[in-house]
Motif scaffolding. Structure first.
Motif, PDB file in Angstrom:
ATOM      1  N   GLY A 167      18.398  82.686 107.253  1.00  0.00           N
ATOM      2  CA  GLY A 167      19.740  82.918 106.751  1.00  0.00           C
ATOM      3  C   GLY A 167      20.196  81.808 105.834  1.00  0.00           C
ATOM      4  N   GLY A 168      21.287  82.073 105.159  1.00  0.00           N
ATOM      5  CA  GLY A 168      21.867  81.081 104.273  1.00  0.00           C
ATOM      6  C   GLY A 168      23.324  81.385 104.024  1.00  0.00           C
ATOM      7  N   GLU A 169      24.039  80.393 103.598  1.00  0.00           N
ATOM      8  CA  GLU A 169      25.436  80.576 103.251  1.00  0.00           C
ATOM      9  C   GLU A 169      25.807  79.665 102.092  1.00  0.00           C
ATOM     10  N   ALA A 170      26.785  80.116 101.313  1.00  0.00           N
ATOM     11  CA  ALA A 170      27.295  79.346 100.184  1.00  0.00           C
ATOM     12  C   ALA A 170      28.812  79.420 100.233  1.00  0.00           C
ATOM     13  N   GLY A 171      29.449  78.278 100.078  1.00  0.00           N
ATOM     14  CA  GLY A 171      30.903  78.234 100.130  1.00  0.00           C
ATOM     15  C   GLY A 171      31.448  77.137  99.249  1.00  0.00           C
ATOM     16  N   VAL A 172      32.741  77.190  99.035  1.00  0.00           N
ATOM     17  CA  VAL A 172      33.435  76.156  98.277  1.00  0.00           C
ATOM     18  C   VAL A 172      34.455  75.515  99.201  1.00  0.00           C
ATOM     19  N   PHE A 173      34.299  74.223  99.427  1.00  0.00           N
ATOM     20  CA  PHE A 173      35.225  73.484 100.274  1.00  0.00           C
ATOM     21  C   PHE A 173      36.329  72.927  99.387  1.00  0.00           C
ATOM     22  N   LEU A 174      37.558  73.354  99.646  1.00  0.00           N
ATOM     23  CA  LEU A 174      38.703  73.020  98.800  1.00  0.00           C
ATOM     24  C   LEU A 174      39.645  72.088  99.555  1.00  0.00           C
ATOM     25  N   ARG A 175      39.873  70.904  99.002  1.00  0.00           N
ATOM     26  CA  ARG A 175      40.801  69.942  99.592  1.00  0.00           C
ATOM     27  C   ARG A 175      41.290  68.990  98.504  1.00  0.00           C
ATOM     28  N   LYS A 176      42.287  68.188  98.847  1.00  0.00           N
ATOM     29  CA  LYS A 176      42.844  67.237  97.896  1.00  0.00           C
ATOM     30  C   LYS A 176      41.824  66.166  97.554  1.00  0.00           C
ATOM     31  N   ARG A 177      41.786  65.788  96.281  1.00  0.00           N
ATOM     32  CA  ARG A 177      40.846  64.763  95.825  1.00  0.00           C
ATOM     33  C   ARG A 177      41.353  63.373  96.219  1.00  0.00           C
ATOM     34  N   ARG A 178      40.460  62.579  96.803  1.00  0.00           N
ATOM     35  CA  ARG A 178      40.771  61.192  97.134  1.00  0.00           C
ATOM     36  C   ARG A 178      39.760  60.272  96.463  1.00  0.00           C
ATOM     37  N   GLY A 210      36.398  65.205  97.578  1.00  0.00           N
ATOM     38  CA  GLY A 210      37.225  66.258  97.008  1.00  0.00           C
ATOM     39  C   GLY A 210      36.539  67.606  97.161  1.00  0.00           C
ATOM     40  N   ASN A 211      36.788  68.503  96.228  1.00  0.00           N
ATOM     41  CA  ASN A 211      36.198  69.834  96.285  1.00  0.00           C
ATOM     42  C   ASN A 211      34.671  69.750  96.198  1.00  0.00           C
ATOM     43  N   GLU A 212      34.011  70.643  96.934  1.00  0.00           N
ATOM     44  CA  GLU A 212      32.544  70.646  96.975  1.00  0.00           C
ATOM     45  C   GLU A 212      32.008  72.072  97.011  1.00  0.00           C
ATOM     46  N   LEU A 213      30.839  72.251  96.447  1.00  0.00           N
ATOM     47  CA  LEU A 213      30.023  73.424  96.698  1.00  0.00           C
ATOM     48  C   LEU A 213      29.136  73.102  97.890  1.00  0.00           C
ATOM     49  N   ASP A 215      34.366  67.400  92.009  1.00  0.00           N
ATOM     50  CA  ASP A 215      35.429  66.537  91.480  1.00  0.00           C
ATOM     51  C   ASP A 215      34.943  65.110  91.252  1.00  0.00           C
ATOM     52  N   GLY A 216      33.647  64.915  91.105  1.00  0.00           N
ATOM     53  CA  GLY A 216      33.105  63.569  91.071  1.00  0.00           C
ATOM     54  C   GLY A 216      32.621  63.179  92.448  1.00  0.00           C
ATOM     55  N   GLY A 217      31.713  62.222  92.500  1.00  0.00           N
ATOM     56  CA  GLY A 217      31.148  61.828  93.780  1.00  0.00           C
ATOM     57  C   GLY A 217      29.643  61.963  93.753  1.00  0.00           C
ATOM     58  N   ARG A 218      29.049  61.884  94.933  1.00  0.00           N
ATOM     59  CA  ARG A 218      27.594  61.922  95.053  1.00  0.00           C
ATOM     60  C   ARG A 218      27.161  63.093  95.939  1.00  0.00           C
ATOM     61  N   VAL A 219      25.952  63.577  95.693  1.00  0.00           N
ATOM     62  CA  VAL A 219      25.382  64.655  96.495  1.00  0.00           C
ATOM     63  C   VAL A 219      24.945  64.100  97.847  1.00  0.00           C
ATOM     64  N   GLY A 220      25.198  64.862  98.896  1.00  0.00           N
ATOM     65  CA  GLY A 220      24.725  64.511 100.231  1.00  0.00           C
ATOM     66  C   GLY A 220      24.049  65.705 100.871  1.00  0.00           C
ATOM     67  N   ALA A 221      23.030  65.469 101.675  1.00  0.00           N
ATOM     68  CA  ALA A 221      22.305  66.556 102.342  1.00  0.00           C
ATOM     69  C   ALA A 221      21.872  66.097 103.732  1.00  0.00           C
ATOM     70  N   GLU A 222      21.627  67.077 104.603  1.00  0.00           N
ATOM     71  CA  GLU A 222      21.180  66.782 105.961  1.00  0.00           C
ATOM     72  C   GLU A 222      20.115  67.772 106.401  1.00  0.00           C
ATOM     73  N   LEU A 223      19.166  67.277 107.182  1.00  0.00           N
ATOM     74  CA  LEU A 223      18.165  68.100 107.840  1.00  0.00           C
ATOM     75  C   LEU A 223      18.400  68.011 109.334  1.00  0.00           C
TER      76      LEU A 223
END
Length: 304
Positions: free
Chosen positions: A196-207, A221-224, A251-259
């Motif tokens: 399975g898989g899922e895709a979403g957009v996390f919407l919040r205020k940018r800090r 901030g906002n993320e895919l 909104d700027g920032g760095r990519v993060g991932a987890e296994l």
């Protein structure tokens, strides 16, 4: 009478005290946001963290209690260095209560309520990290199935909406004034396995945390958000799961991932015991270098 030697000696003696006063001076509060990235799936029909487009059966109830440990969930580094470095939050322990309920044959609802037990780290520049516990942002989810394999469809497809309630502790860095995550979820159940898989957009205020680290890439901030999972459905008592989670900043920032790798044990037909853990990959400031979850769940009927 002006004596240069006396003035120089006094100045030298005052240096340690001046440095100490500067070092122990007032610290600034951090911008307030919810540090917790991981949301447990209340239904857990896919993996514990990634859904597969399935919903709980009408009237089915699942309740779980979880212990959650994170190492370096708030740190500043320019490249991935697992297990290295210090952070504003170095060790964090949280308890999660989740509840999932099947409302209709094609719809379920759920809640994830985290409570921070303890956390601590080291000051960075002029900032103190949170050192208190308390209620974190509770997350409510509603999910509707669009396609179901049990009805002859080739795949399971669902849409879900998760919303954060603005009641989390600001002092514990566990508060969002407004947070939403619409998601598309899909999956396939085969003979003894499911993917399975899922895709979403996390919407919040940018800090912007650049003033904390002096690096303009330290932004929340906002993320895919993307997730994928493979789970075993073989056996009556034990089930293995492998999940991957990725956050791509918008909104700027760095990519993060987890296994994350999990093992569930069906102790009884309605009672599950499980453990899950794995590394964080990338230099995202709120991606922990490692997390571990242990929990127990009860359901009115066997979930899988």
């Amino acid at each position: 009478m002006f004596r240069p030697a006396s003035v120089l000696a006094a100045a030298l003696l005052s240096l340690p005290f001046s440095a100490h006063a500067l070092e122990s001076g007032p610290k600034s509060p951090l911008p307030v946001f919810d540090l917790q990235r991981l949301h447990l799936d209340p239904a857990a029909l896919g993996s514990l963290v990634v859904a597969t487009g399935r919903t709980l059966a009408a009237g089915q109830l699942r309740v779980s209690l979880n212990y959650h440990y994170e190492h370096l969930p708030l740190h500043f580094q320019t490249r991935w260095e697992p297990g290295d470095g210090t952070g504003l939050v170095e060790n964090k322990m949280t308890a999660h209560l989740t509840v999932g309920l099947g409302v209709l044959s094609w719809m379920d609802v759920g809640a994830d309520v985290p409570f921070i037990l303890s956390q601590g780290g080291k000051p960075t520049l002029e900032y103190f990290g949170p050192d208190s516990g308390g209620l974190a942002t509770p997350w409510l989810t509603a999910r509707a199935a669009l396609l179901r394999q049990t009805k002859g469809a080739p795949l399971n497809v669902a849409v879900a909406l998760t919303a954060g309630l603005p009641v989390g502790s600001r002092e514990a860095l566990a508060h969002e004034d407004s947070a939403w995550e619409p998601r598309l979820q899909l999956g396939y159940v085969g003979d003894g396995f499911q993917v399975g898989g899922e895709a979403g957009v996390f919407l919040r205020k940018r800090r912007d945390l650049g003033p904390v680290s002096y690096d303009p890439r330290d932004v929340v901030g906002n993320e895919l958000r993307l997730g994928a999972t493979v789970t075993s459905l073989q056996g009556e008592t034990t089930r293995g799961e492998v999940s991957v989670l990725t956050g791509i900043p918008l909104d700027g920032g760095r990519v993060g991932a987890e296994l994350l790798i999990a093992i569930r044990r069906h102790a009884l037909s309605s009672l599950d015991l499980y453990v899950m853990g794995g590394p964080g990959v990338g230099a995202g400031l709120d991606t922990p270098t490692f997390r571990f979850v242990a929990g127990v769940s009860w359901a009115t009927s066997k979930v899988d």
